[in-house]
Design an enzyme around this catalytic site. Structure first.
Site, PDB file in Angstrom:
ATOM      1  N   SER A  46      30.847 -67.305   0.996  1.00  0.00           N
ATOM      2  CA  SER A  46      31.392 -68.186  -0.037  1.00  0.00           C
ATOM      3  C   SER A  46      32.235 -69.333   0.519  1.00  0.00           C
ATOM      4  CB  SER A  46      32.212 -67.390  -1.050  1.00  0.00           C
ATOM      5  OG  SER A  46      33.398 -66.907  -0.466  1.00  0.00           O
ATOM      6  N   HIS A  88      39.822 -68.546  -1.520  1.00  0.00           N
ATOM      7  CA  HIS A  88      38.997 -69.710  -1.839  1.00  0.00           C
ATOM      8  C   HIS A  88      39.894 -70.942  -1.872  1.00  0.00           C
ATOM      9  CE1 HIS A  88      35.481 -67.359  -3.894  1.00  0.00           C
ATOM     10  NE2 HIS A  88      35.385 -67.360  -2.580  1.00  0.00           N
ATOM     11  N   ASP A 114      36.025 -70.549  -9.616  1.00  0.00           N
ATOM     12  CA  ASP A 114      36.279 -69.109  -9.729  1.00  0.00           C
ATOM     13  C   ASP A 114      36.573 -68.646 -11.153  1.00  0.00           C
ATOM     14  OD1 ASP A 114      35.774 -68.796  -7.065  1.00  0.00           O
ATOM     15  OD2 ASP A 114      37.882 -68.930  -6.472  1.00  0.00           O
TER      16      ASP A 114
END
Length: 173
Positions: A46, A88, A114
């Site tokens: 990711s 992230h 997200d």
């Protein structure tokens, strides 16, 4: 007292000493970094190309932790619905009615942010500052493959060797 001198007991005491030294080193890293997660192993794609599976991310929550979060920061986010924290990139910073900082994140290699990707607890749209355990301050490439392998050696080997296109850690999803 001869029981304590037996080779089996000596061997077990040596193993116990190594395990306790590892535990103390982890707790020392937690104290120095100011976070319960001083190092996190990347297990998905990711965040590629910035970080690949098997990279170890070094996390720190320094005294300036109270500074404002900025777009581009890499927070370690604690989600009680997931067994491990996730990391992230911050793509937006907002403020609620109480002027509390709210953060929107997205994996560099993900198409959706997200909140749409259901990464936040309870279907939240943003992550509050309280849910951030620290920020990435560095990384060690590939060393985390040792941890990934030790957690699930059969699955890791299958993933590494099953790709028809290309072999290697970048195919681990």
């Amino acid at each position: 007292m001869s029981f304590l001198r037996s080779p089996l007991v000596q061997h077990l005491l040596g193993i116990l000493q190594v395990v306790s030294a590892c535990f103390m080193a982890w707790k020392g890293a937690c104290l120095l970094s100011g976070t319960p997660y001083p190092a996190v192993v990347v297990i998905t794609n990711s965040m590629a190309p910035a970080f690949d599976p098997g990279d170890i991310l070094l996390v720190h929550r320094h005294p300036a932790h109270d500074r404002r979060v900025r777009v581009g920061d890499l927070p370690v986010i604690l989600n009680p619905d997931r067994p491990f924290p996730f990391i992230h990139r911050v793509i937006g910073v907002f403020y609620d009615d109480n002027q509390e900082e709210m953060v929107l994140t997205k994996g560099d290699n993900n198409e959706l942010n997200d909140s749409v990707g259901m990464m936040y607890p309870g279907g939240q749209e943003y992550i509050s500052r309280r849910e951030i355990a620290g920020f990435v301050r560095g990384y060690v490439p590939l060393l985390g493959w040792v941890v990934i392998f030790l957690q699930d050696p059969i699955r890791t080997m299958e993933r590494l060797l099953s790709s028809d296109d290309e072999l290697g850690p970048n195919n681990f999803i």
